[in-house]
Design an enzyme around this catalytic site. Structure first.
Site: not given
Length: 154
Positions: A26, A60, A62, A86, A89, A92, A117, A131
């Protein structure tokens, strides 16, 4: 018991280490670049290419189960978790951020294997892109340093 403070010595010699990387697909453009940078830094630290295994999972959430499967093999000196969450709205974002982080920590503690991590949790894509390089490079360095430290401690 040794009196030396091992916390002051940074051992970034990866020559004898086996490292596993789990990358969430993702936000692929970000996570694939992170995996490339992390892999390159591991090689720069002396980890042999044949001793770096990268697997890809959907997202993430998984990542922890794949890390657990790798840790169960007992073949890895350290693992790296790569992902990018990211904010959207809805709630989640918090759920995925919190649960993936808790899962990574649990695997590390349950298996006594260091896990760097590098799952980014950011407000927007611009923050993530800013980043990518540093976080991925840092993850490789953390994995090597902690693998060497754990080898000294155990």
């Amino acid at each position: 018991m040794q009196a030396a403070d091992q916390g002051n010595a940074t051992d970034l010699d990866g020559r004898d280490l086996v490292i596993g990387i789990v990358r969430a697909r993702f936000n692929d453009a970000i996570t694939s670049r992170m995996a490339e940078v992390c892999h390159a830094e591991l090689l720069a630290l002396g980890v042999q290419p044949k001793h770096v295994t990268t697997i890809t999972v959907p997202g993430a959430l998984e990542v922890p189960i794949a890390l657990k499967a790798m840790a169960d093999q007992d073949d890895y000196d350290a693992l790296v978790a790569i992902g990018c969450i990211i904010r959207g709205e809805t709630y989640h974002f918090e759920l995925v951020s919190n649960e993936s982080g808790a899962g990574v920590t649990r695997v590390s503690l349950d298996h006594q294997v260091p896990i760097a991590n590098a799952i980014l949790t950011v407000e927007n894509e611009a923050q993530a892109l800013a980043r990518v390089e540093d976080k991925a490079r840092d993850a490789a360095r953390v994995a090597v340093e902690m693998a060497n430290l754990m080898d000294d401690l155990l």
